[in-house]
Scaffold this motif. Structure first.
Motif, PDB file in Angstrom:
ATOM      1  N   THR A  57       0.819  -1.217   0.000  1.00  0.00           N
ATOM      2  CA  THR A  57       0.000   0.000   0.000  1.00  0.00           C
ATOM      3  C   THR A  57       0.852   1.266   0.000  1.00  0.00           C
ATOM      4  OG1 THR A  57      -0.217  -0.142   2.407  1.00  0.00           O
ATOM      5  CG2 THR A  57      -1.990  -1.096   1.079  1.00  0.00           C
ATOM      6  N   ALA A  58       2.016   1.232   0.617  1.00  0.00           N
ATOM      7  CA  ALA A  58       2.879   2.418   0.624  1.00  0.00           C
ATOM      8  C   ALA A  58       3.327   2.760  -0.796  1.00  0.00           C
ATOM      9  CB  ALA A  58       4.092   2.195   1.525  1.00  0.00           C
ATOM     10  N   ALA A  59       3.557   1.748  -1.615  1.00  0.00           N
ATOM     11  CA  ALA A  59       4.006   1.985  -2.991  1.00  0.00           C
ATOM     12  C   ALA A  59       2.863   2.464  -3.891  1.00  0.00           C
ATOM     13  CB  ALA A  59       4.611   0.710  -3.563  1.00  0.00           C
ATOM     14  N   LEU A  60       1.624   2.286  -3.456  1.00  0.00           N
ATOM     15  CA  LEU A  60       0.485   2.719  -4.271  1.00  0.00           C
ATOM     16  C   LEU A  60       0.207   4.211  -4.126  1.00  0.00           C
ATOM     17  CD1 LEU A  60      -2.037  -0.199  -3.686  1.00  0.00           C
ATOM     18  CD2 LEU A  60      -0.377   0.072  -5.526  1.00  0.00           C
ATOM     19  N   LYS A  61       0.590   4.783  -3.007  1.00  0.00           N
ATOM     20  CA  LYS A  61       0.337   6.205  -2.782  1.00  0.00           C
ATOM     21  C   LYS A  61       1.102   7.038  -3.790  1.00  0.00           C
ATOM     22  CE  LYS A  61      -0.536   5.479   2.058  1.00  0.00           C
ATOM     23  NZ  LYS A  61       0.002   5.564   3.398  1.00  0.00           N
ATOM     24  N   MET A  62       0.458   8.040  -4.300  1.00  0.00           N
ATOM     25  CA  MET A  62       0.987   9.004  -5.263  1.00  0.00           C
ATOM     26  C   MET A  62       1.114   8.432  -6.675  1.00  0.00           C
ATOM     27  SD  MET A  62       0.866  11.375  -3.197  1.00  0.00           S
ATOM     28  CE  MET A  62       1.338  12.716  -4.238  1.00  0.00           C
ATOM     29  N   ARG A  63       0.646   7.206  -6.911  1.00  0.00           N
ATOM     30  CA  ARG A  63       0.613   6.723  -8.292  1.00  0.00           C
ATOM     31  C   ARG A  63      -0.517   7.463  -8.994  1.00  0.00           C
ATOM     32  NH1 ARG A  63       2.308   0.423  -8.793  1.00  0.00           N
ATOM     33  NH2 ARG A  63       2.293   1.006 -10.982  1.00  0.00           N
ATOM     34  N   SER A  64      -0.359   7.705 -10.274  1.00  0.00           N
ATOM     35  CA  SER A  64      -1.386   8.437 -11.001  1.00  0.00           C
ATOM     36  C   SER A  64      -1.687   7.736 -12.316  1.00  0.00           C
ATOM     37  CB  SER A  64      -0.932   9.876 -11.254  1.00  0.00           C
ATOM     38  OG  SER A  64       0.272   9.887 -11.987  1.00  0.00           O
ATOM     39  N   GLY A  65      -2.875   7.991 -12.828  1.00  0.00           N
ATOM     40  CA  GLY A  65      -3.307   7.380 -14.074  1.00  0.00           C
ATOM     41  C   GLY A  65      -4.615   8.000 -14.527  1.00  0.00           C
ATOM     42  N   GLU A  66      -5.392   7.207 -15.246  1.00  0.00           N
ATOM     43  CA  GLU A  66      -6.703   7.661 -15.705  1.00  0.00           C
ATOM     44  C   GLU A  66      -7.760   6.653 -15.280  1.00  0.00           C
ATOM     45  OE1 GLU A  66      -6.203   8.343 -19.948  1.00  0.00           O
ATOM     46  OE2 GLU A  66      -6.065  10.480 -19.515  1.00  0.00           O
ATOM     47  N   VAL A  67      -8.933   7.186 -14.992  1.00  0.00           N
ATOM     48  CA  VAL A  67     -10.028   6.357 -14.504  1.00  0.00           C
ATOM     49  C   VAL A  67     -11.314   6.739 -15.233  1.00  0.00           C
ATOM     50  CG1 VAL A  67     -10.588   7.947 -12.601  1.00  0.00           C
ATOM     51  CG2 VAL A  67     -11.132   5.522 -12.378  1.00  0.00           C
ATOM     52  N   MET A  68     -12.140   5.750 -15.518  1.00  0.00           N
ATOM     53  CA  MET A  68     -13.475   5.980 -16.076  1.00  0.00           C
ATOM     54  C   MET A  68     -14.434   6.019 -14.901  1.00  0.00           C
ATOM     55  SD  MET A  68     -15.442   6.363 -18.632  1.00  0.00           S
ATOM     56  CE  MET A  68     -17.053   6.072 -19.304  1.00  0.00           C
ATOM     57  N   LEU A  69     -15.092   7.169 -14.720  1.00  0.00           N
ATOM     58  CA  LEU A  69     -16.052   7.322 -13.630  1.00  0.00           C
ATOM     59  C   LEU A  69     -17.465   7.135 -14.143  1.00  0.00           C
ATOM     60  CD1 LEU A  69     -14.756  10.465 -11.690  1.00  0.00           C
ATOM     61  CD2 LEU A  69     -14.343   8.051 -11.184  1.00  0.00           C
ATOM     62  N   LYS A  70     -18.308   6.647 -13.256  1.00  0.00           N
ATOM     63  CA  LYS A  70     -19.737   6.610 -13.540  1.00  0.00           C
ATOM     64  C   LYS A  70     -20.442   7.287 -12.371  1.00  0.00           C
ATOM     65  CE  LYS A  70     -20.585   1.993 -11.627  1.00  0.00           C
ATOM     66  NZ  LYS A  70     -21.105   0.667 -11.915  1.00  0.00           N
ATOM     67  N   ILE A  71     -21.715   7.562 -12.549  1.00  0.00           N
ATOM     68  CA  ILE A  71     -22.502   8.203 -11.491  1.00  0.00           C
ATOM     69  C   ILE A  71     -23.327   7.139 -10.788  1.00  0.00           C
ATOM     70  CG2 ILE A  71     -24.315   9.873 -10.972  1.00  0.00           C
ATOM     71  CD1 ILE A  71     -23.341  11.492 -13.386  1.00  0.00           C
ATOM     72  N   ARG A  72     -23.204   7.110  -9.481  1.00  0.00           N
ATOM     73  CA  ARG A  72     -23.996   6.200  -8.655  1.00  0.00           C
ATOM     74  C   ARG A  72     -25.184   6.999  -8.135  1.00  0.00           C
ATOM     75  NH1 ARG A  72     -23.970   5.140  -3.082  1.00  0.00           N
ATOM     76  NH2 ARG A  72     -24.796   3.094  -2.586  1.00  0.00           N
ATOM     77  N   ARG A  73     -26.369   6.578  -8.523  1.00  0.00           N
ATOM     78  CA  ARG A  73     -27.598   7.271  -8.106  1.00  0.00           C
ATOM     79  C   ARG A  73     -28.021   6.770  -6.735  1.00  0.00           C
ATOM     80  NH1 ARG A  73     -27.577  11.338 -11.668  1.00  0.00           N
ATOM     81  NH2 ARG A  73     -27.310  10.582 -13.780  1.00  0.00           N
ATOM     82  N   ASP A  74     -28.326   7.705  -5.830  1.00  0.00           N
ATOM     83  CA  ASP A  74     -28.743   7.333  -4.480  1.00  0.00           C
ATOM     84  C   ASP A  74     -29.702   8.395  -3.956  1.00  0.00           C
ATOM     85  OD1 ASP A  74     -28.890   6.962  -1.621  1.00  0.00           O
ATOM     86  OD2 ASP A  74     -27.072   5.746  -1.776  1.00  0.00           O
ATOM     87  N   ALA A  75     -30.948   8.026  -3.783  1.00  0.00           N
ATOM     88  CA  ALA A  75     -31.978   8.968  -3.329  1.00  0.00           C
ATOM     89  C   ALA A  75     -31.753   9.392  -1.884  1.00  0.00           C
ATOM     90  CB  ALA A  75     -33.355   8.340  -3.476  1.00  0.00           C
ATOM     91  N   ASN A  76     -31.152   8.526  -1.057  1.00  0.00           N
ATOM     92  CA  ASN A  76     -30.953   8.845   0.356  1.00  0.00           C
ATOM     93  C   ASN A  76     -29.748   9.738   0.612  1.00  0.00           C
ATOM     94  OD1 ASN A  76     -33.183   7.301   1.171  1.00  0.00           O
ATOM     95  ND2 ASN A  76     -31.949   5.451   1.184  1.00  0.00           N
TER      96      ASN A  76
END
Length: 160
Positions: free
Chosen positions: A99-118
């Protein structure tokens, strides 16, 4: 001591609910700001990688997006592989999640919208975009000049 200005005190005493609009679905640059190994809460406990991503909106702003990758499932390991490939490639030992090696890694991500009425709509990771850019070639090795004689190195009698 410091006294808070009266105009600011009203917000402290009567906070207004901040409404955040999720980013539109699409591909965004991100940076990993936190990475932690946890376990699921439902029995039996299973290993889960919790990532906190700073996602850049392309307009000078950013949003925080949380992702949880379940490492006991095939699809979860596939998601981790996508994450690695988006952020520069697999580690030397892909079976070990550092996990220490994962911090500050960068890239690209495909986001979606999670719908939540609450709780209101939010963004979540749909998938990590594989980085198709090749890593720069390694630098050429520096030759060892210590074995060269003065003649071969072109030295002469000039004192500078």
């Amino acid at each position: 001591m410091h006294r808070i200005e009266p105009e600011l005190m009203s917000e402290m005493l009567n906070p207004t609910k901040q409404q955040w609009e999720p980013l539109p679905e699409g591909v965004y640059s991100f940076e990993t700001v936190e990475a932690e190994m946890t376990e699921t809460k439902t029995p039996p406990p299973r290993p889960r990688l919790k990532l906190v991503l700073k996602v850049y909106d392309g307009k000078g702003g950013s949003r925080t997006v949380h992702d949880g990758i379940l490492l006991s499932e095939e699809w979860g390991v596939r998601n981790l592989s996508e994450y690695y490939r988006s952020t520069g490639g697999l580690p030397s030992d892909p079976s070990l999640v550092d996990t220490a090696a994962l911090k500050m890694r960068s890239g690209e991500v495909m986001l979606k919208i999670r719908r939540d009425a609450n709780f209101g709509d939010s963004n979540e990771v749909k998938y990590y975009v594989e980085n198709d850019k090749q890593a720069p070639p390694p630098a050429a090795p520096v030759p060892d000049l210590s074995a060269l004689t003065a003649e071969a190195a072109g030295e002469d009698d000039i004192p500078f």
